[in-house]
Scaffold this active site. Structure first.
Site, short mmCIF file in Angstrom:
data_model
loop_
_atom_site.label_atom_id
_atom_site.label_comp_id
_atom_site.label_asym_id
_atom_site.label_seq_id
_atom_site.Cartn_x
_atom_site.Cartn_y
_atom_site.Cartn_z
CG ASP A 50 -0.36 0.00 2.52
OD1 ASP A 50 0.88 -0.13 2.61
OD2 ASP A 50 -1.10 0.14 3.54
CB SER A 51 4.58 1.72 -0.10
OG SER A 51 4.82 0.60 -0.93
CG ASP A 89 0.39 -4.07 2.17
OD1 ASP A 89 0.22 -4.77 3.18
OD2 ASP A 89 1.22 -3.14 2.11
CE LYS A 118 3.19 -5.78 3.97
NZ LYS A 118 2.67 -4.68 4.81
CD GLU A 120 0.56 -1.28 8.06
OE1 GLU A 120 0.23 -0.48 8.97
OE2 GLU A 120 0.99 -0.92 6.96
CD GLU A 191 7.83 0.05 7.53
OE1 GLU A 191 6.85 -0.66 7.22
OE2 GLU A 191 8.05 1.17 7.02
O1 KIV Z 1 3.55 -1.12 1.58
C1 KIV Z 1 4.74 -1.41 1.67
O2 KIV Z 1 5.57 -1.10 0.81
C2 KIV Z 1 5.17 -2.13 2.84
C3 KIV Z 1 6.64 -2.33 3.04
C4 KIV Z 1 7.22 -1.09 3.59
C5 KIV Z 1 6.94 -3.50 3.88
O3 KIV Z 1 4.37 -2.53 3.63
#
Ligand code: KIV
Length: 273
Positions: A50-51, A89, A118, A120, A191
């Site tokens: 989600d970056s 994500d 993934k 958090e 992280e």
């Molecule tokens: O969204 C992302 O790029 C991430 C990484 C920083 C692990 O979660």
């Protein structure tokens, strides 16, 4: 072309790598072009992170990224048919409300081509991780600096330094990691935490830890693609540009602009007759 000898990186391989002490390489990918390049380079895991909200959309954090956008980017990465494992994500708001929402959205990411989802969070997300894992969807956890906790942390700040047991403290990061492993996650992103905390967590867990800003003792490493390539304007302390793609892109485009202005492009050779 992906070398013919390359085998598909699967979920069981994560554990095999941990047991064999073999590091896992992971980068973010948001589209088919770069997914294919990372695959050819031999990257084990592609994270459709989600970056994307910061890297591709120009937002200051990840909070406005939607499920629709994550499904779209996951589909693009999956279209490259990489040998790398694809992790999708789960964006902010897609799993925090209730287990039903979490399951529905995890299923949507899998149907878009993700092989692992993934999310958090630690102790308070363990039930959600377990609920998704029970539906046979592999989950990668993410603790320490969790970018979706942007407002609680006061920005993207290093975690795991404080005393006590509050969110973000050293003890809590360790407890969060243990809770996510116990919930059935297949791997865990660490992280933005001190390297000794990451080392302790890595030693205590039997699933692989994949670090970003978490030092050298993790079982694997992940970086944002644009940082690895040297495409980002800004370089973070914990990151490294392994290439100089930014200057290559600017130089190539400057040459194009120059040729168009000079009318030397297109030439006879690149024209139809
Ligand atoms: O969204 C992302 O790029 C991430 C990484 C920083 C692990 O979660």
């Amino acid at each position: 072309m992906t070398p013919a000898s390359r085998q598909k990186f699967t979920v069981p391989k994560l554990l095999e790598h941990k047991k064999a002490g073999q590091p896992v390489s992971m980068v973010t990918a948001y589209d088919a072009t770069f997914a294919q390049l990372a695959d050819i380079a031999g990257v084990d895991v592609l994270l459709v992170g989600d970056s994307v909200g910061m890297v591709m959309q120009g937002n200051k954090n990840t909070l406005s990224v939607t499920m629709e956008q994550m499904a779209y980017h996951t589909r693009m990465v999956a279209n490259a048919k990489p040998m790398s494992l694809i992790v999708g994500d789960m964006p902010f708001g897609s799993y925090q409300t209730c287990h039903k929402d979490a399951l529905t959205n995890a299923i949507q990411l899998i149907q878009s081509g993700a092989e692992v989802v993934k999310l958090e969070g630690g102790i308070y997300m363990a039930d959600t991780v377990a609920a998704i894992v029970e539906m046979d969807i592999p989950v990668m956890g993410h603790v320490g600096l969790t970018p979706q906790s942007y407002h609680r942390m006061g920005g993207n700040r290093v975690q795991g330094r404080g005393e006590g047991n509050a969110a973000g403290s050293r003890q809590r990061v360790i407890e969060d990691a243990l809770a996510i492993e116990a919930a059935g996650a297949c791997a865990l992103v660490l992280e933005g935490i001190p390297l000794d905390v990451a080392e302790q967590v890595t030693q205590q867990l039997s699933i692989p830890t994949i670090g970003i800003g978490a030092g050298p003792h993790c079982d694997g490493q992940v970086l944002v693609l644009h940082d690895v390539l040297g495409l980002s304007e800004r370089q973070f302390t914990f990151s490294k540009a392994f290439g100089e793609v930014r200057s290559v892109v600017i130089d190539s485009l400057s040459s194009y602009v120059k040729d168009v202005r000079a009318r030397t492009w297109p030439d006879e050779e690149h024209s139809f007759h």
